[in-house]
Each structure stands twice: as C-alpha cells, then as structure tokens.
Scaffold this active site. Structure first.
Site, PDB file in Angstrom:
ATOM      1  N   SER A   1       3.809  -2.330  10.259  1.00  0.00           N
ATOM      2  CA  SER A   1       5.263  -2.305  10.470  1.00  0.00           C
ATOM      3  C   SER A   1       5.966  -3.590  10.047  1.00  0.00           C
ATOM      4  O   SER A   1       6.929  -4.023  10.702  1.00  0.00           O
ATOM      5  CB  SER A   1       5.587  -1.959  11.933  1.00  0.00           C
ATOM      6  OG  SER A   1       5.118  -0.659  12.235  1.00  0.00           O
TER       7      SER A   1
ATOM      8  N   ASN B   1       0.857  -1.188   0.000  1.00  0.00           N
ATOM      9  CA  ASN B   1       0.000   0.000   0.000  1.00  0.00           C
ATOM     10  C   ASN B   1       0.891   1.235   0.000  1.00  0.00           C
ATOM     11  O   ASN B   1       1.526   1.544   1.004  1.00  0.00           O
ATOM     12  CB  ASN B   1      -0.883  -0.038   1.272  1.00  0.00           C
ATOM     13  CG  ASN B   1      -1.657   1.249   1.463  1.00  0.00           C
ATOM     14  OD1 ASN B   1      -1.798   2.051   0.542  1.00  0.00           O
ATOM     15  ND2 ASN B   1      -2.171   1.442   2.674  1.00  0.00           N
ATOM     16  N   TRP B   2       0.918   1.916  -1.136  1.00  0.00           N
ATOM     17  CA  TRP B   2       1.812   3.075  -1.257  1.00  0.00           C
ATOM     18  C   TRP B   2       1.257   4.311  -0.552  1.00  0.00           C
ATOM     19  O   TRP B   2       1.953   5.306  -0.404  1.00  0.00           O
ATOM     20  CB  TRP B   2       2.051   3.424  -2.731  1.00  0.00           C
ATOM     21  CG  TRP B   2       2.764   2.371  -3.519  1.00  0.00           C
ATOM     22  CD1 TRP B   2       3.178   1.127  -3.084  1.00  0.00           C
ATOM     23  CD2 TRP B   2       3.160   2.453  -4.901  1.00  0.00           C
ATOM     24  NE1 TRP B   2       3.798   0.446  -4.107  1.00  0.00           N
ATOM     25  CE2 TRP B   2       3.791   1.239  -5.234  1.00  0.00           C
ATOM     26  CE3 TRP B   2       3.033   3.430  -5.887  1.00  0.00           C
ATOM     27  CZ2 TRP B   2       4.302   0.980  -6.520  1.00  0.00           C
ATOM     28  CZ3 TRP B   2       3.537   3.191  -7.157  1.00  0.00           C
ATOM     29  CH2 TRP B   2       4.166   1.972  -7.473  1.00  0.00           C
ATOM     30  N   LYS B   3       0.002   4.265  -0.158  1.00  0.00           N
ATOM     31  CA  LYS B   3      -0.661   5.430   0.461  1.00  0.00           C
ATOM     32  C   LYS B   3      -0.522   6.641  -0.478  1.00  0.00           C
ATOM     33  O   LYS B   3      -0.501   6.463  -1.685  1.00  0.00           O
ATOM     34  CB  LYS B   3      -0.111   5.702   1.859  1.00  0.00           C
ATOM     35  CG  LYS B   3      -0.021   4.431   2.701  1.00  0.00           C
ATOM     36  CD  LYS B   3       0.211   4.712   4.142  1.00  0.00           C
ATOM     37  CE  LYS B   3       0.514   3.415   4.867  1.00  0.00           C
ATOM     38  NZ  LYS B   3       0.299   3.500   6.293  1.00  0.00           N
TER      39      LYS B   3
ATOM     40  N   GLY C   1       2.972  -1.266   4.217  1.00  0.00           N
ATOM     41  CA  GLY C   1       2.874   0.150   3.877  1.00  0.00           C
ATOM     42  C   GLY C   1       4.235   0.711   3.507  1.00  0.00           C
ATOM     43  O   GLY C   1       4.745   0.489   2.412  1.00  0.00           O
ATOM     44  N   GLY C   2       4.847   1.405   4.466  1.00  0.00           N
ATOM     45  CA  GLY C   2       6.106   2.118   4.207  1.00  0.00           C
ATOM     46  C   GLY C   2       7.164   1.295   3.492  1.00  0.00           C
ATOM     47  O   GLY C   2       7.811   1.775   2.549  1.00  0.00           O
TER      48      GLY C   2
ATOM     49  N   GLU D   1      -4.772  -5.573  10.683  1.00  0.00           N
ATOM     50  CA  GLU D   1      -3.789  -4.519  10.898  1.00  0.00           C
ATOM     51  C   GLU D   1      -4.116  -3.774  12.191  1.00  0.00           C
ATOM     52  O   GLU D   1      -4.995  -2.898  12.193  1.00  0.00           O
ATOM     53  CB  GLU D   1      -3.834  -3.514   9.743  1.00  0.00           C
ATOM     54  CG  GLU D   1      -3.560  -4.105   8.384  1.00  0.00           C
ATOM     55  CD  GLU D   1      -3.104  -3.040   7.413  1.00  0.00           C
ATOM     56  OE1 GLU D   1      -1.961  -3.127   6.975  1.00  0.00           O
ATOM     57  OE2 GLU D   1      -3.869  -2.111   7.120  1.00  0.00           O
TER      58      GLU D   1
ATOM     59  N   GLU E   1      -6.593   4.215   8.063  1.00  0.00           N
ATOM     60  CA  GLU E   1      -6.461   5.653   7.810  1.00  0.00           C
ATOM     61  C   GLU E   1      -7.755   6.236   7.248  1.00  0.00           C
ATOM     62  O   GLU E   1      -7.970   7.439   7.293  1.00  0.00           O
ATOM     63  CB  GLU E   1      -5.258   5.910   6.888  1.00  0.00           C
ATOM     64  CG  GLU E   1      -3.956   5.748   7.671  1.00  0.00           C
ATOM     65  CD  GLU E   1      -2.768   5.269   6.873  1.00  0.00           C
ATOM     66  OE1 GLU E   1      -2.789   5.380   5.635  1.00  0.00           O
ATOM     67  OE2 GLU E   1      -1.819   4.761   7.496  1.00  0.00           O
TER      68      GLU E   1
ATOM     69  N   HIS F   1      -9.265   0.514   5.268  1.00  0.00           N
ATOM     70  CA  HIS F   1      -7.953   0.807   5.857  1.00  0.00           C
ATOM     71  C   HIS F   1      -8.138   1.747   7.048  1.00  0.00           C
ATOM     72  O   HIS F   1      -8.991   2.624   7.035  1.00  0.00           O
ATOM     73  CB  HIS F   1      -7.027   1.442   4.815  1.00  0.00           C
ATOM     74  CG  HIS F   1      -5.612   1.501   5.292  1.00  0.00           C
ATOM     75  ND1 HIS F   1      -5.165   2.484   6.143  1.00  0.00           N
ATOM     76  CD2 HIS F   1      -4.564   0.669   5.082  1.00  0.00           C
ATOM     77  CE1 HIS F   1      -3.884   2.254   6.424  1.00  0.00           C
ATOM     78  NE2 HIS F   1      -3.499   1.159   5.790  1.00  0.00           N
TER      79      HIS F   1
ATOM     80  N   GLY G   1       2.727   1.967  10.782  1.00  0.00           N
ATOM     81  CA  GLY G   1       3.651   3.087  10.646  1.00  0.00           C
ATOM     82  C   GLY G   1       4.370   3.460  11.933  1.00  0.00           C
ATOM     83  O   GLY G   1       4.979   4.523  12.024  1.00  0.00           O
TER      84      GLY G   1
HETATM   85  C1  PEP Z   1      -0.548  -0.045   6.008  1.00  0.00           C
HETATM   86  O1  PEP Z   1      -0.639   1.147   5.744  1.00  0.00           O
HETATM   87  O2  PEP Z   1      -1.425  -0.836   5.651  1.00  0.00           O
HETATM   88  C2  PEP Z   1       0.626  -0.495   6.769  1.00  0.00           C
HETATM   89  C3  PEP Z   1       0.651  -1.716   7.201  1.00  0.00           C
HETATM   90  O3  PEP Z   1       1.615   0.432   6.978  1.00  0.00           O
HETATM   91  P1  PEP Z   1       3.096   0.145   7.565  1.00  0.00           P
HETATM   92  O4  PEP Z   1       3.602  -1.124   6.938  1.00  0.00           O
HETATM   93  O5  PEP Z   1       3.892   1.343   7.159  1.00  0.00           O
HETATM   94  O6  PEP Z   1       2.946  -0.016   9.039  1.00  0.00           O
END
Ligand code: PEP
Length: 250
Positions: free
Chosen positions: A210, A11-13, A231-232, A166, A98, A96, A172
């Site tokens: 993470s 997920n590039w957000k 994500g990141g 999640e 967010e 998600h 994050g």
């Molecule tokens: C996400 O945004 O779905 C996620 C898992 O982010 P991160 O891996 O950065 O915690």
C-alpha cells in the site's frame, strides 16, 4: 556497485495489455530515461519483450514477476529465468505473497527459483513478509528470519539481490504498519542480512504494501528503507513517478 538509491520497483501483477503497458513505460521514459536511482517495472510475462524493447534506450529496469526453478522442460505454463532474460528482462520477483499464499510456494522452492535467476544473471527481488495472523501473534520477526534463513539464494550479493519486506496484510489493503514498525523491522532485517551475507548490510531493503504518493516520502525517508516495491500505484505513470521522486529519485 550496490544499486543506486532509491530503488523503486513497480509490480503490475496480472494487469496491462500491450497498448496501456507501452503507454505507461513511454510516460516513465519521458520523465527520466536515465534515472538517478533504480527504477523498474515488472509487467506480466506477455509484455516483457515489448516493454524491454520500448525501454531499450533507457536505464529503467524490466523484470519478470516469477520464474520456474528449472532451465527448461515439461512445465506447462511456466517460464524459466533464461526465457525472461531472452525476452529482455534483467530482474525477477521471487516469493511474492500472492505466490507464497495463493499458490503454496515455500521457502525451498523460492530459494531454488532465486538461484536459477542468479545463474542467468538476473537481479533477484526476494519478497518476504508475515501474514496478519502471524503479525497479531507477535511472530513477525520469527517469520522473517525463517524466510531469510531458508530462502536466501547461494551466491547473493548487494549487486544481484534486493529484499522487499511486504507484510501480507498491507498488500492491496490500504493499510500499512506504523513508521516506527517499518523502521524497526528494516533495521532488524539489515542486521540479519549483515550476519548472513558478505556485504549483506549493503543489500537494498525495500518496503512494500500500500505504498502510494501520499505515504511514500514518509516511508522512504526512514533510514533503513532503501526504496519501495509498489503494486497498484505503479499502474499509473504519474503516481508511480511521484513515489519515485518522493524517495529522492530524479
Ligand atoms: C505488491 O503487490 O507487491 C504490493 C506491494 O501491492 P500494493 O502496493 O498494491 O499493496
């Protein structure tokens, strides 16, 4: 057929302009145009078309990060599931954290979005997870059960649905639940899915929050974990590829 394991989705957000997005997927496609598992990227909406085109000769999935529940209409700024499919997406994230917590999306809305996506033939990645306050209050299982009870779309099957657990407090932050906690939660989710859906035990269950190259192997080696939503760490092609291979993908 259920999705090939591991299922590793990035997920590039709200990150990426055309040049870096295309370079990133170019590097992934050079590693494996036909991955043994299920590998997918979820770029910002502006990049779905170009990324899907760049990956058209590969089996790497391209998905949207959200869709509107309506087919079309006066919803300024929104994107329908049909538009995602038209741009070349074959999957979409719904629920998600967010969007749940940043934009106030509730389970009923998330279910409607998921059903709109299924109607367009998209693979739905339903994200669920408890907040830190809920975790500390011992309400994790209650929250996850409620999110599934109210958010699971009608018509879901192991072929068109993925569930990503999640914990909001792990996204994050660099923090993750212990391996025992992830294992216990996923086993419980597996049971809940089996009770709620024909073939529900076959639905791919991902862990997200993470995940990075350093912890990916430990997390994805847990029996009840079928892959990861990243994500990141998905913004770097080599790191994302390392996560995918740590999960057994080639
Ligand atoms: C996400 O945004 O779905 C996620 C898992 O982010 P991160 O891996 O950065 O915690």
């Amino acid at each position: 057929m259920p999705l090939a394991r591991p299922v590793v989705l990035g997920n590039w957000k709200m990150n990426g302009l055309k040049a870096d997005g295309l370079a990133l997927v170019g590097r992934l496609a050079a590693r494996a145009a036909h991955p043994s598992g299920t590998l997918g990227v979820f770029p910002p909406a502006t990049l779905i078309g170009p990324v899907a085109q760049r990956l058209s000769a590969s089996r790497i999935l391209v998905g949207g990060q959200d869709c509107h529940q309506a087919e079309s209409g006066a919803y300024t700024g929104s994107i329908s599931a049909a538009m995602l499919a038209d741009a070349g997406a074959t999957a979409v994230l719904v629920g998600h954290s967010e969007r749940r917590h940043g934009l106030g999306e509730d389970d009923a809305l998330i279910k409607a979005k998921a059903e709109a996506a299924l109607a367009q033939g998209l693979l739905v990645v339903l994200c669920i997870g408890e907040t830190e306050a809920e975790y500390l209050a011992g309400e994790r299982d209650l929250v996850l059960t409620r999110q599934l009870d109210h958010g699971l779309p009608e018509g879901a099957t192991p072929e068109n649905l993925v569930v990503a657990y999640e914990p909001v407090w792990a996204i994050g932050t660099g923090r993750t639940p212990s391996l025992d906690e992830i294992s216990e939660t996923h086993s419980r989710l597996r049971g809940l899915m089996a009770e709620r859906l024909t073939g529900g035990a076959e639905v791919a269950l991902l862990y997200g929050g993470s995940v990075k190259a350093e912890n990916a192997a430990d997390i994805m080696s847990l029996e009840a974990v079928d892959g990861a939503l990243v994500g990141g760490a998905s913004l770097d092609a080599d790191g994302f590829w390392s996560i995918y291979t740590a999960g057994g993908g080639a």
